[in-house]
Design a protein around this motif. Structure first.
Motif, short mmCIF file in Angstrom:
data_model
loop_
_atom_site.label_atom_id
_atom_site.label_comp_id
_atom_site.label_asym_id
_atom_site.label_seq_id
_atom_site.Cartn_x
_atom_site.Cartn_y
_atom_site.Cartn_z
N THR A 1 -53.77 -81.66 -155.56
CA THR A 1 -54.28 -82.74 -154.46
C THR A 1 -55.20 -83.79 -154.19
OG1 THR A 1 -56.23 -80.44 -154.26
CG2 THR A 1 -54.20 -80.36 -153.26
N GLY A 2 -55.92 -83.43 -155.49
CA GLY A 2 -57.20 -85.47 -155.34
C GLY A 2 -55.95 -86.02 -156.03
N LEU A 3 -54.97 -86.33 -157.02
CA LEU A 3 -54.23 -87.05 -157.45
C LEU A 3 -53.63 -88.70 -156.78
CD1 LEU A 3 -53.45 -85.87 -160.57
CD2 LEU A 3 -55.25 -87.54 -160.71
N PRO A 4 -53.04 -87.99 -155.74
CA PRO A 4 -52.32 -88.63 -154.08
C PRO A 4 -53.53 -89.69 -153.72
CG PRO A 4 -51.61 -86.34 -154.12
CD PRO A 4 -52.85 -85.77 -155.09
N ILE A 5 -54.76 -88.39 -153.57
CA ILE A 5 -55.97 -89.72 -152.61
C ILE A 5 -56.61 -90.91 -153.66
CG2 ILE A 5 -58.14 -89.62 -151.40
CD1 ILE A 5 -56.29 -87.66 -149.75
N LYS B 1 -48.01 -90.11 -151.10
CA LYS B 1 -47.30 -89.74 -149.86
C LYS B 1 -46.69 -88.04 -150.02
CE LYS B 1 -45.65 -90.77 -145.13
NZ LYS B 1 -46.22 -92.42 -144.48
N VAL B 2 -45.42 -88.01 -150.79
CA VAL B 2 -45.03 -87.53 -151.09
C VAL B 2 -45.74 -86.16 -151.30
CG1 VAL B 2 -42.94 -86.59 -152.28
CG2 VAL B 2 -42.86 -88.15 -151.50
N LEU B 3 -46.67 -85.70 -152.36
CA LEU B 3 -47.54 -84.82 -152.70
C LEU B 3 -48.99 -84.48 -151.77
CD1 LEU B 3 -48.88 -85.31 -156.47
CD2 LEU B 3 -46.98 -83.41 -155.29
N VAL B 4 -48.82 -85.28 -150.94
CA VAL B 4 -50.16 -84.60 -149.49
C VAL B 4 -48.97 -84.66 -149.02
CG1 VAL B 4 -51.01 -85.25 -147.89
CG2 VAL B 4 -51.66 -86.85 -149.43
N ASN B 5 -47.55 -84.83 -148.58
CA ASN B 5 -46.82 -83.95 -147.12
C ASN B 5 -46.30 -82.83 -147.49
OD1 ASN B 5 -47.10 -86.14 -145.31
ND2 ASN B 5 -45.28 -87.44 -146.10
N MET B 6 -46.13 -82.03 -149.21
CA MET B 6 -46.09 -80.74 -150.12
C MET B 6 -47.22 -80.05 -149.47
SD MET B 6 -44.18 -82.33 -153.03
CE MET B 6 -44.07 -80.22 -153.81
N TRP B 7 -48.54 -80.16 -149.43
CA TRP B 7 -49.62 -79.60 -149.11
C TRP B 7 -49.94 -79.40 -147.54
CZ3 TRP B 7 -51.56 -77.12 -152.79
CH2 TRP B 7 -51.15 -76.97 -153.97
N GLY B 8 -48.95 -79.96 -146.70
CA GLY B 8 -48.90 -80.47 -145.62
C GLY B 8 -49.53 -81.03 -144.34
N GLY B 9 -50.25 -82.35 -145.43
CA GLY B 9 -50.61 -83.56 -144.71
C GLY B 9 -52.14 -83.43 -145.45
N PRO B 10 -53.22 -84.12 -145.52
CA PRO B 10 -54.06 -84.38 -145.64
C PRO B 10 -55.01 -84.47 -145.42
CG PRO B 10 -54.14 -86.84 -144.34
CD PRO B 10 -52.97 -85.79 -144.43
N GLU B 11 -55.81 -83.04 -144.24
CA GLU B 11 -56.59 -82.12 -143.69
C GLU B 11 -56.24 -80.83 -144.87
OE1 GLU B 11 -57.90 -79.84 -139.54
OE2 GLU B 11 -56.34 -80.49 -139.65
N MET B 12 -54.95 -79.88 -144.83
CA MET B 12 -54.99 -78.93 -145.39
C MET B 12 -54.42 -79.44 -147.07
SD MET B 12 -53.63 -76.62 -143.43
CE MET B 12 -53.13 -75.43 -144.48
N SER B 13 -54.57 -80.90 -147.40
CA SER B 13 -54.46 -80.26 -149.53
C SER B 13 -56.02 -80.69 -149.60
CB SER B 13 -54.00 -82.09 -149.00
OG SER B 13 -54.00 -83.07 -150.45
N GLY B 14 -56.91 -81.28 -148.15
CA GLY B 14 -58.51 -81.25 -148.29
C GLY B 14 -58.74 -79.56 -148.70
#
Length: 615
Positions: free
Chosen positions: A369-373, A382-395
């Motif tokens: 979750t941190g490396l994509p940022i 963006k692929v990894l962030v979307n896998m978590w459901g976007g930056p809010e869910m990733s956070g």
């Protein structure tokens, strides 16, 4: 030659024959119309206007019977500018002035019969045109507008940011509309401020756009979620782009607090010392930021230089020994189920094994979750962030994993204190601290490092280890440094407003550097050095399962930790540590979970190196 002249003469004559009557006819029709429409608005300057070469009926196409029109029986319909200005009219259909204000061309292009090209430059003309309706003080006396009126051709006029005939309608009522507005304006701001030639001509910071891209705001904007962060116009408040020294400026310290407080509702006034474009302004002192950055670079260089060299040399020597064992007909495979009845030594308790599994899960969640940022500019971010459901869910997942890791750290700290002071007995704590069961370094570790390098080059035997090796102690102590650095900086970034009551805002910039670089150090160290030392080293490849099974074969202990074996025998403790070998399901879990962790770690390592090399 005569033929050429003759052809040219005929061509000119033909043009004159066709054009002059048309021109004369247009002028005649215009004169005929002006016989009635003789007031200044129609006749005064039409001939010298931009439409002067047209006749009246070029625009008023429905007037085909002058007698009926003169008698008042046939009125002129509204003029359709689109009949000539096709592209402009098509673009204007989506313009906010058309869709919401129901404005027509003549609302901006007034006195159409006498309209002429402005004597002013295009940018000044546009500025003055827009200021007829829009409050002039909102733009013309602020930053960009003031520079345009002063003749600066580089400064942005209204249409540079809002377009000309296709001004978008932004209500910012929904997250989608807010995102589109913020992304559009930020992109336009960067298009000029990232232009190095333009920046140099106007004595502006050339790195301001790149510095923004390296902040959390810029990174989340880049991966496609502008609704979650501040764009340029959120801090610079649209038209107010005055210098921070101007009391009217949005960036003036007295006004900046209000701007930041829009998003960061809990904050101290010292929070405004945070640098939104760290390192971008030439001549400004960023000594603390530079020191922090240099310190982290030196730390990374020292750690990786030593341990990567250590890894390469160890691999070379272990592989050589493995080849010799292979020739002797002995191959050891730690993944082969040990179904013998003999008991094994307990190396890790159930609690320690569970802690390690939780550590693996939380660490991988933090990394994924941190490396994509950190590497938001990469294709995979963006692929990894979307896998978590976007930056809010990733956070959210990032913070949950961070909380789990912090709890593990606190529990480890508690266990360490109980180890030093069992039953709160202070006597003998130094012996326990420097004893063989302690993870604290001692003089023997320095001797082992020296002996290990001698063994690497065939100058001696491999050192004899006790319960813990020097690299295992480094791993353990690195957790204390790492959790202090990455944990404290992480909480600062999580609650910047609250921490502003304790430290000035520029400390948050340092926290960003420390958090990012320490995360890089932790991830790359784990996925290279730690993986090698415990799993990829040739005599253990592809996996050392004892951290998952908790069991250690007696012959492995005698070979790898002979001092521990001899000590336990001498103290009469060996028998008490013997346990049944791990069951089939335990071995299956160790193999599947362990190998999956290895593969995932190496995959993330590949993404990190891809970003470092190609971006």
């Amino acid at each position: 030659m005569k033929n050429i002249i003759s052809i040219g003469t005929v061509f000119i004559a033909a043009v004159c024959f066709i054009f002059l009557p048309v021109q004369a006819g247009a002028q005649a029709r215009t004169a005929s119309c002006q016989s009635c429409h003789s007031d200044q608005a129609f006749a005064g300057g039409f001939a010298s206007s931009v439409h002067g070469n047209n006749s009246c009926t070029s625009c008023h196409t429905d007037i085909d019977n002058l007698a009926l029109h003169s008698s008042g029986e046939k009125k002129s319909n509204p003029v359709r500018c689109a009949s000539c200005h096709h592209e402009t009219a098509t673009a204007y259909k989506t313009d906010v002035h058309a869709t919401e204000q129901n404005m027509t061309c003549s609302d901006c292009h007034r006195k159409i019969h006498v309209i002429q090209k402005s004597a002013q430059t295009k940018k000044i003309a546009i500025t003055e045109q827009c200021a007829r309706c829009h409050e002039p003080e909102d733009y013309m006396l602020m930053g960009h507008g003031k520079a345009v009126l002063a003749g600066n051709a580089d400064s942005a006029t209204c249409t540079d940011c809002h377009n000309l005939h296709s001004i978008a309608s932004y209500h910012a009522a929904t997250d989608k509309e807010k995102a589109a507005q913020r992304e559009d304006y930020t992109r336009k701001c960067k298009s000029c401020h990232a232009d190095e030639a333009l920046a140099r001509r106007n004595n502006l910071p050339t790195a301001v756009a790149a510095a923004y891209d390296q902040t959390y705001h810029g990174k989340v904007m880049h991966i496609g979620y502008p609704q979650r962060v501040a764009g340029c116009a959120d801090c610079h408040i649209g038209h107010n782009t005055l210098k921070p020294s101007d009391p009217r400026a949005a960036l003036h310290p007295d006004n900046l607090y209000k701007s930041c407080n829009t998003c960061h509702t809990i904050m101290h006034k010292r929070f405004v010392a945070f640098e939104a474009h760290p390192g971008a302004i030439e001549g400004k002192t960023y000594r603390a930021l530079h020191i922090a950055e240099i310190f982290m670079i030196v730390l990374l260089a020292i750690v990786f230089a030593f341990f990567w060299l250590h890894t390469v040399l160890w691999w070379r020597r272990s592989y050589l020994d493995k080849c010799l064992m292979h020739k002797a007909g002995f191959i050891e495979n730690p993944l082969t189920p040990d179904c013998r009845d003999e008991k094994q030594i307990e190396r890790f308790t159930v609690v320690q094994r569970m802690m390690h599994v939780l550590l693996i899960l939380s660490f991988f969640t933090l990394a994924a979750t941190g490396l994509p940022i950190k590497y938001s500019e990469t294709a995979w971010a963006k692929v990894l962030v979307n896998m978590w459901g976007g930056p809010e869910m990733s956070g959210i997942f990032h913070r949950i994993a961070a909380t789990v890791l912090c709890l593990l750290f606190l529990y480890t700290l508690w266990r360490s204190i109980r180890f030093l002071f069992p039953k709160w007995q202070w006597r003998g704590w130094t012996e326990r601290l420097l004893g063989p069961d302690s993870l604290f370094p001692n003089l023997k570790d320095l001797q082992d490092i020296k002996g290990m390098f001698l063994w690497f080059f065939g100058k001696g035997e491999m050192p004899k280890f006790d319960h813990w090796t020097y690299w295992e102690k480094f791993d353990f102590l690195a957790v204390f440094w790492g959790m202090t650095a990455i944990g404290l900086s992480g909480f600062m970034l999580w609650f910047p407003g609250i921490f502003s009551y304790v430290v000035p805002g520029w400390i948050i910039n340092i926290a960003t550097i420390v958090h990012s670089e320490e995360a890089f150090l932790a991830a790359v160290f784990i996925f290279t050095v730690h993986f090698f030392n415990n799993h990829i080293v040739p005599n253990k490849f592809p996996l050392e399962p004892n951290i998952f099974t908790g069991r250690y074969r007696l012959e492995a202990m005698q070979k790898e930790r002979p001092l521990e074996y001899e000590r336990l025998v001498a103290e009469g403790k060996l028998e008490s540590l013997k346990r049944e070998g791990p069951g089939l399901w335990t071995q299956l879990f160790a193999s599947v979970f362990g190998l999956a962790s290895l593969v995932l770690g190496l995959l993330l390592l590949g993404l990190i190196f891809w970003a470092v090399i190609f971006y």
